[in-house]
Design a protein around this motif. Structure first.
Motif, mmCIF file in Angstrom:
data_model
loop_
_atom_site.group_PDB
_atom_site.id
_atom_site.type_symbol
_atom_site.label_atom_id
_atom_site.label_comp_id
_atom_site.label_asym_id
_atom_site.label_seq_id
_atom_site.Cartn_x
_atom_site.Cartn_y
_atom_site.Cartn_z
ATOM 1 N N PRO A 28 9.488 -43.922 -42.761
ATOM 2 C CA PRO A 28 8.155 -43.705 -43.322
ATOM 3 C C PRO A 28 8.098 -42.482 -44.231
ATOM 4 O O PRO A 28 8.805 -41.499 -44.024
ATOM 5 N N ARG A 29 7.250 -42.586 -45.256
ATOM 6 C CA ARG A 29 7.172 -41.544 -46.283
ATOM 7 C C ARG A 29 5.744 -41.460 -46.805
ATOM 8 O O ARG A 29 5.078 -42.464 -47.005
ATOM 9 N N ILE A 30 5.306 -40.250 -47.064
ATOM 10 C CA ILE A 30 4.038 -39.997 -47.748
ATOM 11 C C ILE A 30 4.395 -39.327 -49.073
ATOM 12 O O ILE A 30 5.010 -38.258 -49.083
ATOM 13 N N ARG A 31 4.036 -39.938 -50.182
ATOM 14 C CA ARG A 31 4.353 -39.393 -51.502
ATOM 15 C C ARG A 31 3.181 -38.565 -52.019
ATOM 16 O O ARG A 31 2.024 -38.980 -51.929
ATOM 17 N N LEU A 32 3.499 -37.405 -52.579
ATOM 18 C CA LEU A 32 2.502 -36.501 -53.147
ATOM 19 C C LEU A 32 2.812 -36.344 -54.630
ATOM 20 O O LEU A 32 3.623 -35.512 -55.036
ATOM 21 N N ASN A 33 2.187 -37.178 -55.444
ATOM 22 C CA ASN A 33 2.430 -37.191 -56.893
ATOM 23 C C ASN A 33 1.236 -36.587 -57.615
ATOM 24 O O ASN A 33 0.127 -37.091 -57.517
ATOM 25 N N GLY A 36 0.835 -33.406 -63.249
ATOM 26 C CA GLY A 36 1.503 -32.423 -64.091
ATOM 27 C C GLY A 36 2.976 -32.747 -64.293
ATOM 28 O O GLY A 36 3.502 -33.742 -63.806
ATOM 29 N N GLN A 37 3.650 -31.883 -65.013
ATOM 30 C CA GLN A 37 5.071 -32.060 -65.302
ATOM 31 C C GLN A 37 5.956 -31.352 -64.276
ATOM 32 O O GLN A 37 7.151 -31.228 -64.462
ATOM 33 N N ASN A 38 5.374 -30.885 -63.203
ATOM 34 C CA ASN A 38 6.119 -30.185 -62.167
ATOM 35 C C ASN A 38 6.641 -31.192 -61.122
ATOM 36 O O ASN A 38 6.265 -32.355 -61.145
ATOM 37 N N PRO A 39 7.486 -30.769 -60.201
ATOM 38 C CA PRO A 39 8.046 -31.725 -59.236
ATOM 39 C C PRO A 39 6.979 -32.393 -58.369
ATOM 40 O O PRO A 39 5.961 -31.794 -58.026
ATOM 41 N N ASP A 40 7.256 -33.642 -58.017
ATOM 42 C CA ASP A 40 6.474 -34.389 -57.033
ATOM 43 C C ASP A 40 7.289 -34.415 -55.746
ATOM 44 O O ASP A 40 8.524 -34.423 -55.773
ATOM 45 N N TYR A 41 6.604 -34.454 -54.612
ATOM 46 C CA TYR A 41 7.271 -34.353 -53.318
ATOM 47 C C TYR A 41 6.893 -35.501 -52.396
ATOM 48 O O TYR A 41 5.873 -36.158 -52.576
ATOM 49 N N SER A 42 7.733 -35.679 -51.375
ATOM 50 C CA SER A 42 7.447 -36.603 -50.286
ATOM 51 C C SER A 42 7.636 -35.880 -48.968
ATOM 52 O O SER A 42 8.507 -35.018 -48.834
ATOM 53 N N ASP A 55 11.021 -35.494 -55.095
ATOM 54 C CA ASP A 55 11.234 -36.795 -55.730
ATOM 55 C C ASP A 55 11.643 -36.661 -57.193
ATOM 56 O O ASP A 55 12.436 -37.453 -57.702
ATOM 57 N N THR A 56 11.117 -35.657 -57.891
ATOM 58 C CA THR A 56 11.410 -35.474 -59.303
ATOM 59 C C THR A 56 12.882 -35.150 -59.537
ATOM 60 O O THR A 56 13.505 -35.649 -60.467
ATOM 61 N N ASN A 57 13.450 -34.311 -58.669
ATOM 62 C CA ASN A 57 14.825 -33.857 -58.832
ATOM 63 C C ASN A 57 15.794 -34.490 -57.834
ATOM 64 O O ASN A 57 16.950 -34.072 -57.740
#
Length: 78
Positions: A28-33, A36-42, A55-57
């Motif tokens: 299971p994963r919760i994505r936080l998008n 902006g042009q900065n990183p997105d996280y899960s 997620d971005t990198n």
């Protein structure tokens, strides 16, 4: 009322409020998008390993392993 929306996506501009939220699945994963042009996280659970994933990198940034030890990628400022 107990609606069943099937397999369709649910989109809203509002908020979700609940005392308990369960995200179930094999990993299971919760994505936080953000927009902006900065990183997105899960926030995720990969086979019992709790983590914060960039997620971005494509990189794990923080992991709590099943034996309790913690891995922090990069620099740790305390």
């Amino acid at each position: 009322i107990s609606p069943d929306f099937g397999s369709q996506n649910i989109v809203t501009t509002g908020t979700l409020g609940s005392d308990n939220i369960t995200v179930a699945g094999s990993q299971p994963r919760i994505r936080l998008n953000d927009s902006g042009q900065n990183p997105d996280y899960s926030i995720l659970n990969e086979d019992g390993v709790f983590g914060i994933y960039d997620d971005t990198n494509s990189a794990h940034r923080f992991k709590v392993n099943t034996d309790g030890h913690v891995d922090v990628t990069g620099n740790l400022d305390v």
